[in-house]
Scaffold this active site. Sequence first.
Site, PDB file in Angstrom:
ATOM      1  N   SER A  37      -6.384  51.175  -4.087  1.00  0.00           N
ATOM      2  CA  SER A  37      -5.355  50.183  -4.890  1.00  0.00           C
ATOM      3  C   SER A  37      -4.185  51.132  -5.731  1.00  0.00           C
ATOM      4  O   SER A  37      -3.695  50.164  -6.309  1.00  0.00           O
ATOM      5  CB  SER A  37      -6.315  49.505  -6.068  1.00  0.00           C
ATOM      6  N   GLU A  58     -14.121  58.698 -14.210  1.00  0.00           N
ATOM      7  CA  GLU A  58     -13.055  58.243 -15.438  1.00  0.00           C
ATOM      8  C   GLU A  58     -12.654  60.038 -15.996  1.00  0.00           C
ATOM      9  O   GLU A  58     -12.612  60.662 -15.980  1.00  0.00           O
ATOM     10  CB  GLU A  58     -12.516  57.320 -15.789  1.00  0.00           C
ATOM     11  N   ARG A 167       1.409  46.925 -10.599  1.00  0.00           N
ATOM     12  CA  ARG A 167       0.134  46.633  -9.844  1.00  0.00           C
ATOM     13  C   ARG A 167       1.035  45.894  -8.810  1.00  0.00           C
ATOM     14  O   ARG A 167       0.681  46.189  -7.475  1.00  0.00           O
ATOM     15  CB  ARG A 167      -0.678  46.017 -10.511  1.00  0.00           C
TER      16      ARG A 167
END
Length: 320
Positions: A37, A58, A167
């Site tokens: 992604s 993360e 995105r």
Amino acid sequence: MRQFEQKATWVAYGEALVELGHQRKDLVVLDADVAKSISSNKFHKEFPERAFNVGVAEQNMMGIAAGLATTGKTVFVSTYAVFATMRACEQIRTFIANPGLNVKIGASHGGIHTGEDGVTHQAIEDLGIIRSIPGITIFSPSDAVFAAKCTHLAAEMEGPVYIRLTRNPVPVFHSINDDFIVGKAVELVDYGTDVTIVATGIMVFKALEAAGRLKKKGVCSKVLEVHTIRPLDRETLVAAARETGAVVIAEDHNINGGLGSAVAEVLGEEYPVPIERVGLRDTYGESGEGETLLTAYRMNTEHIEEACLKVIRKKDKKSY
């Protein structure tokens, strides 16, 4: 009207990582289970011995990146902006920014243009959060060309860098020959002295569209692209404010804490003029197509145009 190629900035980021991998043997790439992604999967495929998926962890990823950086590695970490700046905020501040380590954060899904992924994935606070942490260079590229350029520059720089990516595909309007100078705003058009439009990220192209629409109405604007949020080009911003006497700031971010706040701080200190901010007005986004959301939240081309006309009226009422 000219048609532009459409390309997501995260795609250009991933391509740039592969190019850098061939150029630099010290480059290591980490991601938090979003390699596909954010396009870092290309680096994984090309250099499996220098690429690591840490999973949905993360905070751990930032700690690993800090450790690798202390051994002389140049480390790129890739995830979504909401998870980088909120879930791993402490690790960025304490383990990367404070010691000034050579970690570069590729943060995708900035702003409500992220669209259908919804509020959980729309980073509307990230610039404000990173701006509040000393010592991190902040890039917010407007298209794929500048996304690639700032990724290469980040690798060459010493110290932490935050790269804000988007995105959805956006128009590619820059040329490969256009200069990207760290900390230097780009004057894209100078139609005259009625108003200055200051924009970053996906809002830059919309600012250009608004300037074109205003020109047809006889309103003469200047458009500045701020691709580097830190260090901010104070000199160019103040000069433009002096020249036009009115400023509109456009960003796909909460109006609190981002570019609008940064520019207002500079002009408030050095040359106060009427200002209008185009951005998310202290609220959350929702799920929907990116352009539809920008229109719904009054952040599209026509709203930049409206803000310009409004701030010019403010200017005309003000005596200097």
